[in-house]
Design an enzyme around this catalytic site. Structure first.
Site, PDB file in Angstrom:
ATOM      1  N   HIS A  96      35.605  83.221  14.722  1.00 13.22           N
ATOM      2  CA  HIS A  96      35.440  84.125  13.248  1.00 13.22           C
ATOM      3  C   HIS A  96      36.606  83.895  12.631  1.00 13.22           C
ATOM      4  CE1 HIS A  96      38.318  87.255  14.899  1.00 13.22           C
ATOM      5  NE2 HIS A  96      37.720  87.178  16.209  1.00 13.22           N
ATOM      6  N   ASP A  98      37.303  85.913   9.890  1.00 15.47           N
ATOM      7  CA  ASP A  98      37.823  87.026   9.609  1.00 15.47           C
ATOM      8  C   ASP A  98      38.863  87.615  10.396  1.00 15.47           C
ATOM      9  OD1 ASP A  98      35.947  87.944  11.530  1.00 15.47           O
ATOM     10  OD2 ASP A  98      36.292  89.915  10.695  1.00 15.47           O
ATOM     11  N   ASP A 130      43.419  85.115  16.980  1.00 10.16           N
ATOM     12  CA  ASP A 130      42.454  85.712  16.853  1.00 10.16           C
ATOM     13  C   ASP A 130      41.846  85.752  15.574  1.00 10.16           C
ATOM     14  OD1 ASP A 130      40.303  87.366  17.350  1.00 10.16           O
ATOM     15  OD2 ASP A 130      41.598  89.115  17.367  1.00 10.16           O
ATOM     16  N   GLU A 163      33.726  89.827  12.397  1.00  8.99           N
ATOM     17  CA  GLU A 163      33.768  90.105  13.726  1.00  8.99           C
ATOM     18  C   GLU A 163      34.548  91.467  13.880  1.00  8.99           C
ATOM     19  OE1 GLU A 163      34.862  90.591  17.887  1.00  8.99           O
ATOM     20  OE2 GLU A 163      36.338  90.149  16.262  1.00  8.99           O
ATOM     21  N   GLU A 164      35.725  91.491  13.197  1.00  8.01           N
ATOM     22  CA  GLU A 164      36.707  92.605  13.224  1.00  8.01           C
ATOM     23  C   GLU A 164      36.282  93.928  12.982  1.00  8.01           C
ATOM     24  OE1 GLU A 164      38.809  92.044  15.528  1.00  8.01           O
ATOM     25  OE2 GLU A 164      39.671  90.028  15.215  1.00  8.01           O
ATOM     26  N   HIS A 430      45.753  91.830  17.218  1.00  5.41           N
ATOM     27  CA  HIS A 430      45.483  93.056  16.582  1.00  5.41           C
ATOM     28  C   HIS A 430      46.663  93.775  16.300  1.00  5.41           C
ATOM     29  CE1 HIS A 430      40.811  93.309  18.114  1.00  5.41           C
ATOM     30  NE2 HIS A 430      41.255  91.959  17.585  1.00  5.41           N
TER      31      HIS A 430
HETATM   32 ZN    ZN Z   1      38.640  87.797  17.628  1.00  4.68          ZN
END
Ligand code: ZN
Length: 461
Positions: A96, A98, A130, A163-164, A430
């Site tokens: 992903h 995003d 990520d 996705e996030e 994150h």
């Molecule tokens: Zn991810």
């Protein structure tokens, strides 16, 4: 069955090594897009530009049918297809583009959207691991194969754009267009090694059910001096009810729900878990059994929020109504719908004092378990062993859910799904100061390339 790489490893590893400066430059460009898929935080043009970048990168690798398409939640996804040799299997590579919001910009040592190599050698930036790094990993693997005899499988690439946010755009799109992502094997490049240097495939995901429970006892709030002691307090009833979901040791107890599952894969040491989870000194872990049992093989209940008066402004009242939102993680082997039923029945049965209770389901996703004896897994085991000399592939679970993974598993029950990636614990995904290890990027790209070679040999269609 063990697949042997049909081409020697060194050329592929050498090619990937030679491509790393270019990979760094590309990841720098990709990280610079502030592609947080929340228009309240960043302009949608940032996501659109990142999607276009990904599409251009696929076109440059001769992908066909490359498109940036809108999904039902409004976010664009990117798709491309590279046909393989006649009769070869098709592998879907997922990432992903995003990212999570940067959170507190002041918490970043270097700017979140400027990929920066720091003294520890890691590359820092939002999405570096990520999952923008995951897309670069796919590119590196494919380029390494092209430079060493060609790509032996058909390849589909899909890059998701929300996705996030968990808004499910690509899931809904895939359900409506099931032919688009159909493949023999699916590599989700959005997971990570258990530790940097320890090659790991995530093979199970817990599902989840989410409910809201409301308890009512009175027509309105009462003065606790005048009525407290006899008037049934809804907040007190809710507290007792929520407590019924745990045993004395903190493990989850839902009537009729098996909470004694066992984990067979990688061993997660308690001291490592304490450190990873940042548990305060002297505070005990909850539950029993191994950490793997608790995280990956058993249900876990969490009270996500409670509607009740805040402390500031609190009055001496007996409360007439209270509400909580509860999530229940559902381990592989259990059915999320059945778990929802059991949780609802438990809440209804354990509400004290005849208080009125209502339970509303607000979300549900099935757990996932891959077949780790499949050709794809043996191919990946050989590939990871070669890319990380002296190490064996570890099988880990993931306590959370990746809804798209469950969607793909439901749409393509015969496809083998493997979760790998760059999000090892040091990547701090994150959080502020997210980073990717260039060494992991290099090795995992080698591993993915070798996997495609092994899989083509192991599974001629
Ligand atoms: Zn991810």
């Amino acid at each position: 069955m063990t697949a042997q790489p049909s081409r020697p490893i060194p050329p592929i590893a050498a090619t990937v090594a030679s491509l790393m400066p270019r990979a760094k430059a590309e990841l720098t460009e990709l990280v610079a897009f502030q592609s947080v898929a929340d228009p309240a935080q960043f302009p949608p043009s940032e996501c659109r530009a990142a999607a276009d970048w990904v599409a251009d990168a696929l076109r440059a690798e001769d992908f066909q049918d490359v498109s940036v398409f809108d999904t039902p939640d409004g976010s664009p996804s990117v798709y491309g297809y590279l046909p393989g040799p006649e009769g070869a299997p098709t592998v879907l590579l997922y990432a992903h583009y995003d990212v999570q919001p940067p959170l507190d910009p002041a918490g970043w040592v270097t700017p979140p959207f400027e990929l920066t190599e720091r003294e520890d050698g890691r590359w820092y930036g939002r999405g570096a691991a990520d999952c923008k790094g995951g897309f670069i990993m796919h590119l590196l693997a494919l380029r390494a194969l092209k430079a060493n005899g060609g790509i032996p499988v058909g390849v589909k690439v899909v890059a998701e754009g929300s996705e996030e946010q968990g808004t499910g755009g690509l899931e809904r799109y895939a359900e409506a267009h099931p032919e688009l992502l159909a493949a023999d094997a699916i590599v989700i490049g959005d997971a990570g090694n258990f530790r940097a240097g320890l090659p790991t495939v995530t093979a199970t995901l817990r599902g989840m059910t989410m409910v809201r429970v409301t308890v009512d006892t009175l027509r309105g709030n009462l003065h606790s001096g005048l009525f407290g002691g006899a008037a049934p307090d809804a907040l007190a009833a809710l507290i007792r009810l929520l407590d019924s979901l745990r045993a004395e040791d903190g493990s989850t107890t839902v009537d009729g729900l098996d909470a004694e599952g066992g984990w067979q894969g990688l061993r997660y040491e308690e001291e490592d878990f304490r450190r990873d989870a940042k548990v305060l000194d002297g505070v005990e872990l909850i539950g029993h059994g191994s950490v793997g049992d608790r995280l990956w093989a058993r249900p876990a209940v969490t009270v996500m929020g409670i509607d009740c008066p805040p402390v500031v402004g609190a009055t001496p009242s007996v409360h007439s109504s209270a509400r909580a939102q509860i999530s229940l993680r559902v381990p592989p082997g259990q059915d999320a719908a059945e778990a929802t039923k059991l949780l609802t029945a438990h809440l209804e049965a354990h509400t004290p004092w005849g208080a009125r209770v209502s339970v509303e389901q607000v979300g549900q996703g099935q757990p996932f378990r891959a077949d780790v004896g499949s050709p794809a897994y043996t191919s990946m085991a050989d590939a990871l062993g070669a890319a990380y000399p002296g190490q064996e592939m570890q099988i880990a679970g993931m306590g959370g859910s990746i809804p798209l993974c469950n969607t793909l598993a439901a749409l393509y029950p015969d496809a083998e799904i493997l979760l790998i990636g760059l999000s090892e614990p040091e990547a701090q995904i994150h959080a502020v100061n997210e980073s990717v290890s260039p060494d992991e990027l290099e090795r995992m790209s080698v591993a993915e390339a070798l996997f495609l070679v092994n899989y083509a040999a192991a599974r001629p269609v």
